[in-house]
Design a protein around this motif. Structure first.
Motif, mmCIF file in Angstrom:
data_model
loop_
_atom_site.group_PDB
_atom_site.id
_atom_site.type_symbol
_atom_site.label_atom_id
_atom_site.label_comp_id
_atom_site.label_asym_id
_atom_site.label_seq_id
_atom_site.Cartn_x
_atom_site.Cartn_y
_atom_site.Cartn_z
ATOM 1 N N LEU A 161 0.834 -1.206 0.000
ATOM 2 C CA LEU A 161 0.000 0.000 0.000
ATOM 3 C C LEU A 161 0.867 1.254 0.000
ATOM 4 O O LEU A 161 0.560 2.232 -0.704
ATOM 5 N N THR A 162 1.962 1.234 0.753
ATOM 6 C CA THR A 162 2.872 2.379 0.768
ATOM 7 C C THR A 162 3.476 2.634 -0.611
ATOM 8 O O THR A 162 3.564 3.779 -1.068
ATOM 9 N N ALA A 163 3.864 1.553 -1.279
ATOM 10 C CA ALA A 163 4.433 1.700 -2.624
ATOM 11 C C ALA A 163 3.402 2.245 -3.601
ATOM 12 O O ALA A 163 3.701 3.125 -4.421
ATOM 13 N N GLU A 164 2.177 1.766 -3.538
ATOM 14 C CA GLU A 164 1.146 2.231 -4.459
ATOM 15 C C GLU A 164 0.735 3.667 -4.167
ATOM 16 O O GLU A 164 0.392 4.414 -5.090
ATOM 17 N N LEU A 165 0.763 4.078 -2.895
ATOM 18 C CA LEU A 165 0.469 5.475 -2.572
ATOM 19 C C LEU A 165 1.510 6.414 -3.170
ATOM 20 O O LEU A 165 1.213 7.569 -3.495
ATOM 21 N N SER A 166 2.736 5.915 -3.321
ATOM 22 C CA SER A 166 3.815 6.763 -3.829
ATOM 23 C C SER A 166 3.817 6.872 -5.341
ATOM 24 O O SER A 166 4.215 7.904 -5.876
ATOM 25 N N TYR A 167 3.383 5.811 -6.046
ATOM 26 C CA TYR A 167 3.609 5.766 -7.482
ATOM 27 C C TYR A 167 2.347 5.691 -8.325
ATOM 28 O O TYR A 167 2.411 5.951 -9.527
ATOM 29 N N LEU A 168 1.212 5.326 -7.758
ATOM 30 C CA LEU A 168 -0.003 5.305 -8.569
ATOM 31 C C LEU A 168 -0.482 6.729 -8.840
ATOM 32 O O LEU A 168 -0.255 7.638 -8.034
ATOM 33 N N PRO A 169 -1.160 6.946 -9.961
ATOM 34 C CA PRO A 169 -1.569 8.324 -10.293
ATOM 35 C C PRO A 169 -2.574 8.904 -9.308
ATOM 36 O O PRO A 169 -2.613 10.127 -9.121
ATOM 37 N N GLU A 170 -3.420 8.064 -8.699
ATOM 38 C CA GLU A 170 -4.399 8.537 -7.728
ATOM 39 C C GLU A 170 -4.267 7.710 -6.451
ATOM 40 O O GLU A 170 -4.165 6.482 -6.507
ATOM 41 N N ARG A 171 -4.285 8.379 -5.321
ATOM 42 C CA ARG A 171 -4.175 7.682 -4.047
ATOM 43 C C ARG A 171 -5.401 6.809 -3.774
ATOM 44 O O ARG A 171 -5.311 5.794 -3.086
ATOM 45 N N ARG A 172 -6.521 7.194 -4.342
ATOM 46 C CA ARG A 172 -7.733 6.404 -4.182
ATOM 47 C C ARG A 172 -7.556 4.993 -4.737
ATOM 48 O O ARG A 172 -8.069 4.018 -4.171
ATOM 49 N N MET A 173 -6.801 4.864 -5.809
ATOM 50 C CA MET A 173 -6.572 3.552 -6.405
ATOM 51 C C MET A 173 -5.787 2.643 -5.465
ATOM 52 O O MET A 173 -6.025 1.427 -5.421
ATOM 53 N N ALA A 174 -4.860 3.216 -4.706
ATOM 54 C CA ALA A 174 -4.084 2.406 -3.757
ATOM 55 C C ALA A 174 -4.972 1.863 -2.642
ATOM 56 O O ALA A 174 -4.903 0.683 -2.282
ATOM 57 N N TYR A 175 -5.838 2.714 -2.098
ATOM 58 C CA TYR A 175 -6.742 2.258 -1.035
ATOM 59 C C TYR A 175 -7.737 1.224 -1.556
ATOM 60 O O TYR A 175 -8.026 0.222 -0.881
ATOM 61 N N GLU A 176 -8.266 1.457 -2.736
ATOM 62 C CA GLU A 176 -9.200 0.493 -3.314
ATOM 63 C C GLU A 176 -8.509 -0.833 -3.635
ATOM 64 O O GLU A 176 -9.122 -1.904 -3.519
ATOM 65 N N GLY A 177 -7.228 -0.780 -4.015
ATOM 66 C CA GLY A 177 -6.488 -2.018 -4.252
ATOM 67 C C GLY A 177 -6.313 -2.827 -2.979
ATOM 68 O O GLY A 177 -6.421 -4.065 -2.991
ATOM 69 N N LEU A 178 -6.057 -2.160 -1.857
ATOM 70 C CA LEU A 178 -5.954 -2.866 -0.574
ATOM 71 C C LEU A 178 -7.271 -3.529 -0.207
ATOM 72 O O LEU A 178 -7.304 -4.689 0.235
ATOM 73 N N ALA A 179 -8.382 -2.810 -0.383
ATOM 74 C CA ALA A 179 -9.692 -3.391 -0.076
ATOM 75 C C ALA A 179 -10.008 -4.573 -0.985
ATOM 76 O O ALA A 179 -10.578 -5.573 -0.539
ATOM 77 N N LYS A 180 -9.612 -4.486 -2.251
ATOM 78 C CA LYS A 180 -9.885 -5.576 -3.180
ATOM 79 C C LYS A 180 -9.033 -6.798 -2.867
ATOM 80 O O LYS A 180 -9.495 -7.943 -2.982
#
Length: 337
Positions: free
Chosen positions: A224-243
Motif C-alpha cells: 500500500l505504501t508503494a502504491e500510494l507513492s507511485y499510482l496516479p491517484e491515491r484512491r486507487m491504492a486504497y481500493e487495491g488494498l480493499a480488493k
C-alpha cells in the motif's frame, strides 16, 4: 500377494487413509513451531512491485531513457506459458475474477495466472486417468461398472474445480491472518498519525511493527505504501488494498481514509472509530465461532468420545460379570462326590 491385490484391498485403503490423516495432523501441529521468519522474503517480493510502479511512474512523466526502463518488468516465459498461449486457455477457460482471486491469495503477476489456467486444464485429465487406472486396471474396491464410471467422471469434474478450491482456501487463510492483526495495526496507525507522521510514513512504520503478528498484513501495508507513492491517484491504492483483502472491515477503513483525504476531515477520529469497529468485529467473530463449537463437537463426540467412554466405564463391570458367570458354570458342572 501381488501389488494390485494389496492396493485394491479395502482394509489396506482404510489403513492408508488413517495413516495419512495421522501424518497430516502431526504436520499441522508441528509446522507452526518449525516455521521460520519469512518477513524479509515477503518484503523483497513487495520490493519488486515497488520497482515496477516506480518505472511506470517515470515512464508516465517522460524523460530520457525512461521508456526503456519501464519495459523492465516481470515476464512470464516458459513451457507453461507457451502451452497456455497455443491452446488459448485464457479464452477457452476465461474467468474474469481470476486475477482478483489470485491477488487475494497472495499471488501477483502474470505467472500465477498462467499457472492457474494450466492446472485447470491438466488436473481433470490427471485425476480421471489415475481413477481409471485404479478402478479398471487394478479393479480397486470391486465396484460395479456404473459406479466406476461415475467415480471417474466425478474426479474429472473435481479436477476442474480443484485449482479454484486451492486458491479460495489460500485466500481464506490469508484473510484470517490479516484480520487477526488488523485492529491492532489500526491502533498503531492512529498513534503514529496523531504523533504527527504522514500517512505513508505511518503505514510503513506499522508494517514493520506488525510483521511479527501477521506477515501477510505487513506485506499488504508495504505494498500500500508503494502504491500510494507511485499510482496516479491515491484512491486507487486504497481500493487495491480493499480488493486484495476482500473483507468488509478493511473496505470500511479504506473508504474512510479516501473520504478523509478528499474532504479534509480529521484522519485520527476516523481511524479511532474504525479501530473500535474492527475490534468489535473480531470479538463478534470469536463469539460466533464459540457458539458454533457445541454443534460441531456433537458428531466427533458421538463417533469417538462416547464409545471409548462406555468401554472405560462399562468394561470392568462386563468383565467382572463374565468372570462370575464362568465361575458359577464351572461350579455347577463340577462332579459331586
Amino acid at each position: 500377494m501381488s501389488l494390485v491385490d494389496v492396493l485394491s484391498n479395502p482394509s489396506n485403503i482404510v489403513t492408508a487413509l488413517v495413516a495419512l490423516g495421522s501424518f497430516a495432523t502431526i504436520v499441522t501441529l508441528a509446522v507452526p513451531a518449525m516455521k521460520g521468519d519469512k518477513l524479509d522474503a515477503r518484503m523483497k517480493a513487495v520490493a519488486t512491485r515497488r520497482e515496477e510502479l516506480r518505472r511506470k511512474s517515470r515512464a508516465a512523466l517522460g524523460g530520457p531513457g525512461t521508456q526503456q526502463a519501464a519495459t523492465i518488468r516481470r515476464n512470464d516465459e516458459g513451457l507453461i506459458k507457451q502451452i497456455v498461449e497455443r491452446l488459448q486457455l485464457t479464452r477457452l477457460l476465461e474467468d474474469p475474477t481470476v486475477v482478483d482471486k489470485l491477488a487475494q491469495a497472495g499471488f501477483r503477476g502474470p505467472k500465477p495466472v498462467t499457472t492457474f489456467y494450466f492446472f485447470r486444464l491438466v488436473m481433470p485429465f490427471v485425476l480421471a486417468l489415475l481413477a481409471a487406472i485404479y478402478f479398471y486396471g487394478m479393479h480397486g474396491l470391486n465396484l460395479a461398472p456404473m459406479t466406476r464410471l461415475c467415480a471417474v467422471v466425478a474426479l474429472f469434474v473435481g479436477g476442474y474445480y480443484a485449482p479454484n478450491l486451492y486458491v479460495t482456501n489460500m485466500a481464506t487463510k490469508r484473510r484470517e491472518s490479516v484480520m487477526s492483526a488488523f485492529p491492532d495495526a489500526l491502533d498503531l496507525l492512529l498513534i503514529c498519525v496523531e504523533a504527527g507522521m504522514s500517512i505513508e510514513a505511518a503505514i510503513q512504520k506499522v508494517a514493520g511493527e506488525v510483521g511479527t503478528a501477521s506477515i501477510e498484513l505487513a506485506e499488504e501495508l508495504t505494498l500500500l505504501t508503494a502504491e500510494l507513492s507511485y499510482l496516479p491517484e491515491r484512491r486507487m491504492a486504497y481500493e487495491g488494498l480493499a480488493k486484495r483483502t476482500n473483507h468488509p472491515g478493511v473496505k470500511a477503513v479504506t473508504t474512510a481514509m479516501i473520504q478523509a483525504e478528499r474532504y479534509g476531515t480529521p484522519l485520527g477520529s476516523a481511524l479511532r472509530i474504525m479501530a473500535k469497529e474492527n475490534r468489535e468485529m473480531r470479538i463478534a467473530s470469536a463469539e460466533k465461532k464459540a457458539a458454533q463449537l457445541p454443534a460441531k463437537l456433537t458428531v466427533p463426540m458421538i463417533l469417538f468420545f462416547l464409545p471409548v467412554l462406555f468401554v472405560v466405564i462399562l468394561g470392568p463391570s462386563v468383565m467382572r460379570g463374565m468372570d462370575t458367570f464362568q465361575h458359577k458354570g464351572a461350579y455347577y458342572q463340577a462332579p459331586k462326590q
